[in-house]
Design an enzyme around this catalytic site. Structure first.
Site, PDB file in Angstrom:
ATOM      1  N   VAL A 237       0.773  -1.107  -0.020  1.00  0.00           N
ATOM      2  CA  VAL A 237       0.001  -0.038   0.031  1.00  0.00           C
ATOM      3  C   VAL A 237       0.787   1.145   0.140  1.00  0.00           C
ATOM      4  O   VAL A 237       1.098   1.960   0.901  1.00  0.00           O
ATOM      5  CB  VAL A 237      -1.090  -0.012   1.091  1.00  0.00           C
ATOM      6  N   HIS A 238       1.647   1.416  -1.147  1.00  0.00           N
ATOM      7  CA  HIS A 238       2.654   2.687  -1.305  1.00  0.00           C
ATOM      8  C   HIS A 238       1.971   3.847  -0.766  1.00  0.00           C
ATOM      9  O   HIS A 238       2.535   4.657  -0.169  1.00  0.00           O
ATOM     10  CB  HIS A 238       2.876   2.654  -2.954  1.00  0.00           C
ATOM     11  N   ASP A 239       0.952   4.198  -1.091  1.00  0.00           N
ATOM     12  CA  ASP A 239       0.155   5.579  -0.808  1.00  0.00           C
ATOM     13  C   ASP A 239      -0.171   5.765   0.645  1.00  0.00           C
ATOM     14  O   ASP A 239       0.041   6.652   1.211  1.00  0.00           O
ATOM     15  CB  ASP A 239      -1.116   6.024  -1.721  1.00  0.00           C
TER      16      ASP A 239
END
Length: 314
Positions: A237-239
């Site tokens: 979940v990069h963001d």
């Protein structure tokens, strides 16, 4: 209330997880959203944002229309194989074109309203770069910038050398890296370790505080990541990690360096930093020094993500 945040995003699955985290967090308060092209078109991003705000009962948050295409002038390329045709995996948001968008430059009024505003940009940087070109003095008043982008000393996810946000509009990314100050940059080499496993997803779902997480992350994992990276244990979940950094700065370890972005050629979108520890950093044409995340404390990430999404203590 938590830290006031102005959110720039191309709202697909990962951006939605980030916004759900913000909604449930006591440490982050999103006061406006700039909807831009990226994972999907600007029109679809806007539809996704409206849908999410209706689902969580926060239609009071203003949504401003950002950029529709990059500063390179190219027609944007979208990635339905990653986020699904509508950007939200198996979910098809209902049409909501009747809901008006705030004028993009309403962003300036929001910035001027708050003394300690943080900007979080987790998509293409076109809209943010536009503000630096048109309102440089106003942008000096921003407390800090939390940006998802780049890949330092590791392979990219769009080309062998470039991460998607830097690659899609390298002109804008380079402008932001040159003129923004107090930047906390979360590159791919760190965010790819922010894994949410199926077991975590099922536990969050069972607690009922974030019902959208299971369909979104199940799709993200089964339809994209397991096919592209067969041995991966969950969805990065990069963001969300980038936004989580606003609430808990020690979630990552940072290295201080100036940053530039290659604009053209085979290395388009390449992230350039000075990691030579035995040399003094070059001036890099007067660029400010940024805080680039180089490692992540997974236990801290796990605790914060699970506690926020379930309401329990981990």
């Amino acid at each position: 209330m938590g830290q006031k945040v102005l959110f720039f995003g191309d709202v697909g699955i990962d951006d939605t997880i980030a916004l759900l985290f913000a909604y449930l967090s006591e440490g982050v308060d999103v006061i406006g959203i700039v909807a831009c092209y990226g994972n999907v078109s600007k029109k679809q991003t806007t539809r996704n944002v409206r849908y999410l705000l209706e689902e969580v009962g926060r239609t009071d948050i203003p949504v401003m229309g950002g950029a529709e295409k990059p500063m390179t002038g190219e027609v944007p390329i979208y990635y339905p194989n990653v986020h699904g045709p509508e950007g939200l995996g198996p979910i098809t948001p209902p049409p909501n074109e009747a809901a008006p968008l705030e004028n993009f430059f309403q962003v300036i009024s929001l910035i001027e309203e708050y003394d300690d505003l943080v900007i979080v940009n987790v998509g293409r940087m076109t809209s943010l770069a536009t503000l630096f070109l048109l309102y440089p003095d106003t942008m000096k008043g921003i407390k800090s910038f939390y940006i998802m982008g780049g890949a330092f000393n590791v392979p990219g996810n769009v080309t062998p050398s470039a991460e998607a946000n830097f690659y899609a509009d390298p002109v804008a990314a380079n402008i932001v890296m040159k003129y923004a100050e107090r930047v906390f940059l979360f590159p791919l080499n760190v965010t790819e370790h922010a894994i949410v496993t199926p077991g975590m997803v099922n536990y969050v779902h069972a607690k009922g505080k974030a019902p959208l997480i299971k369909p979104l992350l199940d799709y993200y994992y089964e339809e994209f990541y397991k096919k592209m990276v067969p041995d991966i244990e969950g969805s990065p979940v990069h963001d969300a990690l980038t936004l989580m950094g606003v609430e808990k700065k020690d979630i990552c370890t940072f290295y201080r360096t100036r940053v530039a972005v290659e604009i053209t050629g085979e290395a388009r979108g390449l992230s350039i930093g000075d990691f030579r520890k035995s040399f003094e950093q070059d001036e890099f044409d007067g660029r400010p020094i940024h805080s680039v995340a180089i490692s992540m404390n997974y236990f801290t990430f796990y605790q914060l993500f699970m506690s926020t999404m379930t309401g329990e203590t981990f």
